[in-house]
Enzyme design. Structure first.
Site, PDB file in Angstrom:
ATOM      1  NE  ARG A 211     -15.327   0.292   5.449  1.00  0.00           N
ATOM      2  CZ  ARG A 211     -14.467   1.163   5.983  1.00  0.00           C
ATOM      3  NH1 ARG A 211     -13.908   0.894   7.147  1.00  0.00           N
ATOM      4  NH2 ARG A 211     -14.164   2.274   5.353  1.00  0.00           N
TER       5      ARG A 211
ATOM      6  CE  LYS B 254     -16.721  10.320  14.373  1.00  0.00           C
ATOM      7  NZ  LYS B 254     -16.488  10.678  13.011  1.00  0.00           N
TER       8      LYS B 254
ATOM      9  CG  ASN C 287     -20.946   9.842  13.499  1.00  0.00           C
ATOM     10  OD1 ASN C 287     -21.094  10.805  12.758  1.00  0.00           O
ATOM     11  ND2 ASN C 287     -19.901   9.055  13.436  1.00  0.00           N
TER      12      ASN C 287
ATOM     13  N   GLY D  66     -25.819   3.169   6.205  1.00  0.00           N
ATOM     14  CA  GLY D  66     -24.785   2.134   6.256  1.00  0.00           C
ATOM     15  C   GLY D  66     -23.435   2.808   6.406  1.00  0.00           C
TER      16      GLY D  66
ATOM     17  CG  LEU E  72     -13.232  12.883   6.763  1.00  0.00           C
ATOM     18  CD1 LEU E  72     -13.554  11.605   6.023  1.00  0.00           C
ATOM     19  CD2 LEU E  72     -11.836  13.377   6.398  1.00  0.00           C
ATOM     20  NE  ARG E  73     -20.495  15.336   4.034  1.00  0.00           N
ATOM     21  CZ  ARG E  73     -21.086  16.208   3.256  1.00  0.00           C
ATOM     22  NH1 ARG E  73     -22.375  16.117   3.025  1.00  0.00           N
ATOM     23  NH2 ARG E  73     -20.409  17.188   2.671  1.00  0.00           N
TER      24      ARG E  73
ATOM     25  CB  CYS F 248     -19.164   6.504  10.585  1.00  0.00           C
ATOM     26  SG  CYS F 248     -17.454   6.875  10.211  1.00  0.00           S
TER      27      CYS F 248
ATOM     28  CE  LYS G 224      -3.671   1.619   3.052  1.00  0.00           C
ATOM     29  NZ  LYS G 224      -4.340   1.389   4.322  1.00  0.00           N
TER      30      LYS G 224
HETATM   31  C1  UDX Z   1     -20.821   9.938   8.362  1.00  0.00           C
HETATM   32  C2  UDX Z   1     -20.912  11.369   8.928  1.00  0.00           C
HETATM   33  O1  UDX Z   1     -21.716  12.170   8.061  1.00  0.00           O
HETATM   34  C3  UDX Z   1     -19.530  11.974   9.089  1.00  0.00           C
HETATM   35  O2  UDX Z   1     -19.638  13.249   9.695  1.00  0.00           O
HETATM   36  C4  UDX Z   1     -18.683  11.047   9.953  1.00  0.00           C
HETATM   37  O3  UDX Z   1     -17.365  11.537  10.074  1.00  0.00           O
HETATM   38  C5  UDX Z   1     -18.661   9.640   9.386  1.00  0.00           C
HETATM   39  O4  UDX Z   1     -20.003   9.155   9.208  1.00  0.00           O
HETATM   40  P1  UDX Z   1     -20.439   8.843   5.952  1.00  0.00           P
HETATM   41  O5  UDX Z   1     -20.692   7.544   6.641  1.00  0.00           O
HETATM   42  O6  UDX Z   1     -19.280   8.950   5.040  1.00  0.00           O
HETATM   43  O7  UDX Z   1     -20.268  10.014   7.057  1.00  0.00           O
HETATM   44  O8  UDX Z   1     -21.710   9.210   5.063  1.00  0.00           O
HETATM   45  P2  UDX Z   1     -23.061  10.058   5.197  1.00  0.00           P
HETATM   46  O9  UDX Z   1     -23.157  10.935   4.027  1.00  0.00           O
HETATM   47  O10 UDX Z   1     -23.187  10.696   6.519  1.00  0.00           O
HETATM   48  O11 UDX Z   1     -24.161   8.902   5.018  1.00  0.00           O
HETATM   49  C6  UDX Z   1     -24.245   7.810   5.921  1.00  0.00           C
HETATM   50  C7  UDX Z   1     -25.415   6.920   5.547  1.00  0.00           C
HETATM   51  O12 UDX Z   1     -26.654   7.565   5.805  1.00  0.00           O
HETATM   52  C8  UDX Z   1     -25.463   6.501   4.072  1.00  0.00           C
HETATM   53  O13 UDX Z   1     -25.801   5.131   3.984  1.00  0.00           O
HETATM   54  C9  UDX Z   1     -26.560   7.366   3.484  1.00  0.00           C
HETATM   55  O14 UDX Z   1     -27.198   6.745   2.396  1.00  0.00           O
HETATM   56  C10 UDX Z   1     -27.506   7.497   4.667  1.00  0.00           C
HETATM   57  N1  UDX Z   1     -28.316   8.729   4.637  1.00  0.00           N
HETATM   58  C11 UDX Z   1     -27.731   9.958   4.782  1.00  0.00           C
HETATM   59  C12 UDX Z   1     -29.694   8.628   4.481  1.00  0.00           C
HETATM   60  O15 UDX Z   1     -30.246   7.536   4.356  1.00  0.00           O
HETATM   61  N2  UDX Z   1     -30.440   9.785   4.485  1.00  0.00           N
HETATM   62  C13 UDX Z   1     -29.890  11.016   4.637  1.00  0.00           C
HETATM   63  O16 UDX Z   1     -30.647  12.003   4.644  1.00  0.00           O
HETATM   64  C14 UDX Z   1     -28.492  11.104   4.779  1.00  0.00           C
END
Ligand code: UDX
Length: 444
Positions: free
Chosen positions: A327, A204, A208, A257, A153-154, A260, A35
């Site tokens: 995941r 944090k 979440n 999903g 971050l997302r 996080c 990596k």
């Molecule tokens: C999330 C948090 O947003 C971020 O701040 C943290 O650091 C890590 O976890 P992430 O998992 O990358 O980030 O994605 P995110 O855009 O938050 O979506 C998470 C899940 O929620 C996805 O499966 C998404 O489809 C779902 N989601 C999100 C919904 O079903 N509806 C929404 O309105 C928003």
């Protein structure tokens, strides 16, 4: 500032690259030789829009380095970020083995005062424990301050989030250490919140958990909308205009999903349980999400009864668009149920196919395009709202399927538009059998 990042997963790599981009000298440390070789050439181990360009730029400008040697990584760093994984234990709690191992390695190699920043999501009290662990093992003349700096971050918009985040949280028990981390982050131009370590750790988890709660809440409202003949898109818009609620994270679908929300919600329930607090609300959020991830399967089962021998396409495998991460993806939960029912499944995702193959192997067929996947199927499940998938014209389903049945888990199409095509269109929270009439035509 000489900065080292321990762990080049999502958070570590993105943090390292962005800190280099604002002018710091950054060394990313990882144990995986292959990596690291690739990263030195600017090849990212993860799919993240914009990441490779930024890696290449900062490697060329000699601010970003990679190593597998812990001595090089730790001995003369001014600040070391711990960004290793905290996977889920069987009981839902966070596994801190990698964080502890990293802390021990730091104690062993550092030869001057250093600030250790914990980026990994860790249970409240972990920063204190890691401080004690390092203090016990480091040489006595060196001072080490542990600082909590959780990451928000997302995936899919990680680079954007690093430069446009809402806040940076710094939790420290030591004024000087807090001010150093504040200085490092100033060029991002993002508001900085300083607090103690335990509060930072809790921010944090609470953030979440709250976002997951919003999603399960709107999903429950969507499920009720279907039964009472209301339209979730209008309801979400209608409540989101209230500033106290806000318009974000109110998109109904087939649940959350990713790496996080599922892990962190369970870890917070566990953490609360450890101090004899039963977190009923968050337990319900998790239960609702588990049910919601089965919703498309439940709907298909209601429609067909037996599913054996049917041909289905699953469009979208990633847990959300713009990532190859599968995941805790709703797609895998759905596919497992369909396989149990002996459905013949073809899948398609613009970037997550390779990751899916590692899990699904030859239990499904892999299509070259979304249109190939749809061709000749009895039903289509839309699981991830990639632009490419949202842009498939409804006429394509009509052309490619004998009797088009679309189970849309992400409400990709306007309810009104779908009604104007000869398709059976089942979406989320838009009235039973399409009886709900949209109130505002400008919203989907
Ligand atoms: C999330 C948090 O947003 C971020 O701040 C943290 O650091 C890590 O976890 P992430 O998992 O990358 O980030 O994605 P995110 O855009 O938050 O979506 C998470 C899940 O929620 C996805 O499966 C998404 O489809 C779902 N989601 C999100 C919904 O079903 N509806 C929404 O309105 C928003």
């Amino acid at each position: 500032m000489k900065i080292t990042i321990a762990g080049t997963g999502y958070v570590g790599l993105v943090t390292g690259v962005c800190l280099a981009d604002i002018g710091h000298i950054v060394t990313c440390y990882d144990i995986d030789e292959q990596k690291v070789q690739k990263m030195r050439q600017g090849i990212s181990p993860i799919y993240e829009p914009g990441l490779e360009d930024l890696m290449k730029k900062n490697i060329e400008e000699a601010r970003l380095f990679f190593t597998t040697d812990p001595q090089t990584a730790y001995e003369d760093a001014d600040v070391i970020y711990i960004a290793v994984g905290t996977p889920e234990n069987e009981d839902g709690s966070a596994n801190l083995t990698y964080v502890e191992e990293t802390a021990l390695a730091i104690s062993r190699y550092v030869i001057k005062d250093v600030i250790v920043v914990i980026k990994s999501t860790v249970p409240v009290g972990t920063n204190d424990r890691i401080q004690a662990l390092i203090d016990k093992h480091k040489s006595p003349e060196i001072r080490v301050a542990v600082v909590s700096n959780p990451e928000f971050l997302r995936e899919g918009s990680a680079i954007y989030d690093m430069f446009h985040g809402d806040r940076i949280v710094i939790g420290a028990n030591d004024e000087y250490a807090a001010s150093v981390i504040e200085e490092i982050n100033k060029p991002f131009g993002i508001p900085i919140i300083k607090t103690d370590r335990r509060s930072a750790e809790m921010i944090k988890y609470a953030a979440n958990a709250f976002l997951a709660t919003k999603i399960s809440f709107i999903n429950e409202i969507a499920n009720i909308c279907e039964k009472v003949g209301a339209n979730i898109d209008d309801v979400a818009y209608g409540i989101g205009q209230d500033k106290r609620i806000g318009p974000h994270f109110l998109k109904a679908g087939i649940g959350y999903g990713g790496s996080c929300f599922p892990k962190d919600t369970k870890a917070l329930v566990q953490l609360a349980g450890n101090v004899q607090h039963k977190f009923d609300l968050l337990e319900s959020v998790i239960n609702v999400n588990n049910k919601q991830r089965l919703l498309l399967y439940t709907k298909a089962k209601e429609m067909f009864g037996a599913l054996a021998g049917k041909k289905a396409a699953v469009l979208g495998l990633a847990f959300k668009p713009n990532t190859d991460d599968i995941r805790e993806a709703a797609s895998i939960v759905l596919i497992d149920k369909l396989l149990e029912e002996q459905v013949d499944i073809t899948v398609y995702d613009p970037v997550a196919m390779e990751n899916a193959k590692k899990i699904l192997n030859d239990s499904v067929q892999y299509a070259r395009s979304a249109v190939d996947a749809i061709n000749g199927k009895d039903m289509v499940f839309i699981v991830t709202e990639w632009e490419e998938i949202k842009n498939i014209p409804l006429s394509t389903y009509v052309e490619k399927m004998k009797e088009p049945i679309i189970f849309d888990g992400r409400n990709c199409y306007s309810w009104q538009e779908a009604k104007s095509y000869p398709v059976t269109y089942i979406s989320i929270g838009r009235g039973q059998a399409g009886e709900a009439q949209p109130l505002f035509s400008k919203h989907k």
